[in-house]
Design a protein around this motif. Structure first.
Motif, PDB file in Angstrom:
ATOM      1  N   LEU A  96     -18.593  12.800 -69.847  1.00  0.00           N
ATOM      2  CA  LEU A  96     -17.844  14.099 -70.304  1.00  0.00           C
ATOM      3  C   LEU A  96     -16.342  13.621 -69.945  1.00  0.00           C
ATOM      4  O   LEU A  96     -15.584  13.508 -69.066  1.00  0.00           O
ATOM      5  N   PHE A  97     -15.561  13.515 -71.194  1.00  0.00           N
ATOM      6  CA  PHE A  97     -13.922  13.496 -71.031  1.00  0.00           C
ATOM      7  C   PHE A  97     -13.512  14.457 -71.676  1.00  0.00           C
ATOM      8  O   PHE A  97     -13.581  14.781 -72.948  1.00  0.00           O
ATOM      9  N   ILE A  98     -12.278  15.120 -70.985  1.00  0.00           N
ATOM     10  CA  ILE A  98     -11.608  16.487 -71.611  1.00  0.00           C
ATOM     11  C   ILE A  98     -10.290  16.011 -71.210  1.00  0.00           C
ATOM     12  O   ILE A  98      -9.789  15.732 -70.222  1.00  0.00           O
ATOM     13  N   ASP A  99      -9.487  15.925 -72.318  1.00  0.00           N
ATOM     14  CA  ASP A  99      -7.873  15.421 -72.267  1.00  0.00           C
ATOM     15  C   ASP A  99      -7.377  16.483 -72.447  1.00  0.00           C
ATOM     16  O   ASP A  99      -7.333  17.487 -73.259  1.00  0.00           O
ATOM     17  N   GLU A 100      -6.230  16.709 -71.405  1.00  0.00           N
ATOM     18  CA  GLU A 100      -5.436  17.906 -71.348  1.00  0.00           C
ATOM     19  C   GLU A 100      -6.093  19.049 -70.965  1.00  0.00           C
ATOM     20  O   GLU A 100      -5.926  20.156 -71.812  1.00  0.00           O
ATOM     21  N   ILE A 101      -6.729  18.968 -70.165  1.00  0.00           N
ATOM     22  CA  ILE A 101      -7.367  20.161 -69.596  1.00  0.00           C
ATOM     23  C   ILE A 101      -6.644  21.541 -68.947  1.00  0.00           C
ATOM     24  O   ILE A 101      -7.351  22.622 -68.954  1.00  0.00           O
ATOM     25  N   GLU A 108     -11.560  25.164 -64.001  1.00  0.00           N
ATOM     26  CA  GLU A 108     -12.334  24.838 -62.624  1.00  0.00           C
ATOM     27  C   GLU A 108     -13.527  24.954 -62.629  1.00  0.00           C
ATOM     28  O   GLU A 108     -14.484  24.211 -62.243  1.00  0.00           O
ATOM     29  N   THR A 109     -13.974  26.391 -63.009  1.00  0.00           N
ATOM     30  CA  THR A 109     -15.274  26.933 -62.692  1.00  0.00           C
ATOM     31  C   THR A 109     -16.379  26.218 -63.857  1.00  0.00           C
ATOM     32  O   THR A 109     -17.436  26.033 -63.424  1.00  0.00           O
ATOM     33  N   VAL A 110     -15.761  26.146 -64.848  1.00  0.00           N
ATOM     34  CA  VAL A 110     -16.504  25.416 -66.017  1.00  0.00           C
ATOM     35  C   VAL A 110     -17.072  23.929 -65.400  1.00  0.00           C
ATOM     36  O   VAL A 110     -18.142  23.467 -65.544  1.00  0.00           O
ATOM     37  N   ALA A 113     -19.269  23.701 -62.614  1.00  0.00           N
ATOM     38  CA  ALA A 113     -20.820  23.994 -63.193  1.00  0.00           C
ATOM     39  C   ALA A 113     -21.428  22.859 -63.724  1.00  0.00           C
ATOM     40  O   ALA A 113     -22.492  22.651 -63.291  1.00  0.00           O
ATOM     41  N   TRP A 114     -20.587  22.197 -64.442  1.00  0.00           N
ATOM     42  CA  TRP A 114     -21.349  21.190 -65.067  1.00  0.00           C
ATOM     43  C   TRP A 114     -21.546  19.767 -64.404  1.00  0.00           C
ATOM     44  O   TRP A 114     -22.330  19.175 -64.467  1.00  0.00           O
ATOM     45  N   SER A 121     -21.341  12.395 -65.622  1.00  0.00           N
ATOM     46  CA  SER A 121     -20.201  11.675 -65.081  1.00  0.00           C
ATOM     47  C   SER A 121     -18.717  12.371 -65.711  1.00  0.00           C
ATOM     48  O   SER A 121     -18.637  12.357 -67.000  1.00  0.00           O
ATOM     49  N   ILE A 122     -17.793  12.941 -64.818  1.00  0.00           N
ATOM     50  CA  ILE A 122     -17.006  13.945 -65.606  1.00  0.00           C
ATOM     51  C   ILE A 122     -15.547  13.150 -65.473  1.00  0.00           C
ATOM     52  O   ILE A 122     -15.327  12.981 -64.164  1.00  0.00           O
ATOM     53  N   PHE A 123     -14.730  13.102 -66.599  1.00  0.00           N
ATOM     54  CA  PHE A 123     -13.322  12.719 -66.445  1.00  0.00           C
ATOM     55  C   PHE A 123     -12.567  13.719 -66.891  1.00  0.00           C
ATOM     56  O   PHE A 123     -12.668  14.047 -68.077  1.00  0.00           O
ATOM     57  N   ILE A 124     -11.238  14.098 -66.468  1.00  0.00           N
ATOM     58  CA  ILE A 124     -10.423  15.142 -67.013  1.00  0.00           C
ATOM     59  C   ILE A 124      -8.915  14.557 -66.736  1.00  0.00           C
ATOM     60  O   ILE A 124      -8.750  13.780 -65.839  1.00  0.00           O
TER      61      ILE A 124
END
Length: 415
Positions: A96-101, A108-110, A113-114, A121-124
């Motif tokens: 999961l990649f989220i740009d300009e979060i 943060e809560t979301v 949770a994921w 594997s999360i990238f922000i």
């Protein structure tokens, strides 16, 4: 999901190698921070390309750029959660990649949770320091790694020019080009200096609107701009906020010290300014008092000033300062008694290096002595000492390393 990637990506290996070991880690959130347009979105695309080349299915990669269509109007945690849920349909580990979060309130809560799902594997990414000042840092202590990203440093600037097949001049001319052009990757694709200046001017306004005003609701933009102009125009100079406020008040710009401090902090959080504190080399402690501020990119100075002369002292300091940061060093101003050296560097192993930066030491014996003397005052210390200049003829003196700045950086050397 269908992902459209750039075809002309200049791979920035210094950042990829910091994060590569964590590509498949589902416990640690990978947080990429840096000033707007420094290349965070492109870095995400580089990571995705490497995952795809390693055999990860595109179905398992989820990528949202929240500054662009069709996701720019996603603003709440509920909307973000629904968006992820709609696209998390593949079996097995998802990336999961989220740009300009930072565009999302209470993201943060979301994200947490994921993360706790165990197969993400999360990238922000985010464009200001507020990203790590709230629940993300308090809830996830020890559960994220931060990669602090900067515009192109000198060796990357030269590398990207070669990648784009832009002819290179001699080393000194390219140093001058780098000072004027700055290191924002997209600006290298703009073939005229006026176009690059306009690009940075628009970027400064974008940073103000999206990363500063939207959070602080600044009422007196004239006063804010006066503070910003002062610090951008006086980078690398010791600053005292009380004196600055007094000077602005004399010029008719009414401002309180606490307000000015808030403005400076906002410029730091927006990654325009980088604070460099003083460090006592005897006690190994930070010193209170005057600080220096350097620019995330030198193009900010030339976009804000009509005087295009280069003051090589602070300019070269800024270049060395940012290069050291991208190599993973903590950077301070060194104080040893009445002497001061430009930088004390400390790596992750708690080893030190001492740095003096000058345009040249060839002008006179007095010039040479001025640069060497602070380093020669450091006794009973086996850590390396450097004088970095643009000179091609190098001096040998008392075990101090005299190195050419361009050659040192092009070789991607550590201190």
């Amino acid at each position: 999901m269908n992902i459209t990637l750039q075809t002309d990506l200049y791979f920035r290996e210094k950042y990829l190698k910091k994060i590569r070991d964590f590509y498949h880690d589902t416990e640690l959130i990978k947080v990429i921070t840096g000033v707007r347009r420094c290349g965070k979105s492109s870095l995400i695309q580089m990571i995705i390309k490497e995952l795809l080349s390693d055999g990860i299915s595109e179905d398992n990669i989820i990528f949202f750029n929240l500054d662009k269509r069709p996701y720019f109007d996603i603003t709440t945690a509920v909307e973000l959660n629904d968006l992820i849920k709609e696209n998390a349909n593949a079996d097995g580990k998802k990336y999961l990649f989220i740009d300009e979060i930072q565009n999302i309130n209470n993201f943060e809560t979301v994200i947490n949770a994921w993360r706790e799902e165990g197969d993400f594997s999360i990238f922000i990414t985010g464009s200001n320091s507020y990203l790590l000042s709230g629940e993300l840092s308090t809830k996830l202590t020890g559960r994220y790694i931060e990669i602090d990203m900067y515009p192109l440093t000198l060796e990357e600037y030269l590398g990207m020019k070669e990648f784009l097949q832009i002819p290179l001049a001699d080393a000194l001319q390219e140093l001058t080009n780098f000072v004027y052009d700055g290191g924002f990757p997209y600006s290298l694709k703009l073939r005229t200096l006026p176009a690059r200046r306009e690009y940075v001017e628009n970027l400064i306004e974008e940073i103000y609107q999206k990363d500063i005003h939207s959070r602080l609701r600044i009422r007196n933009k004239v006063a804010f701009e006066a503070v910003m102009n002062y610090f951008i125009s006086n980078f690398g100079v010791s600053t005292n906020i009380t004196n600055i406020v007094g000077d602005l008040n004399k010029r008719g710009i009414k401002l309180k010290i606490e307000t000015a401090n808030k403005y400076v902090e906002a410029l730091e959080n927006a990654k325009i300014l980088i604070r460099c504190d003083r460090f006592d080399m005897k006690s190994r402690r930070a010193l209170m008092g005057d600080k220096k501020y350097y620019l995330a990119d030198l193009s900010f100075y030339f976009a804000m000033n009509t005087d295009k002369r280069i003051n090589y002292g602070p300019v070269l300091e800024n270049i060395v300062h940012n290069y050291a940061l991208t190599r993973g060093y903590k950077v301070s101003i060194g104080r040893f008694g009445k002497f001061e050296c430009d930088f004390v560097l400390r790596n992750k192993d708690m080893d030190y290096a001492y740095i003096q930066v000058a345009h040249t030491i060839m002008d006179s014996e007095d010039t040479e002595n001025r640069e060497y003397r602070p380093l020669e005052m450091i006794k009973h210390d086996n850590y390396p000492r450097y004088v970095l200049t643009t000179d091609k003829l190098l001096q040998k003196r008392n075990g101090i390393i005299h190195a050419n700045i361009m050659d040192f950086m092009k070789a991607e050397k550590d201190f």
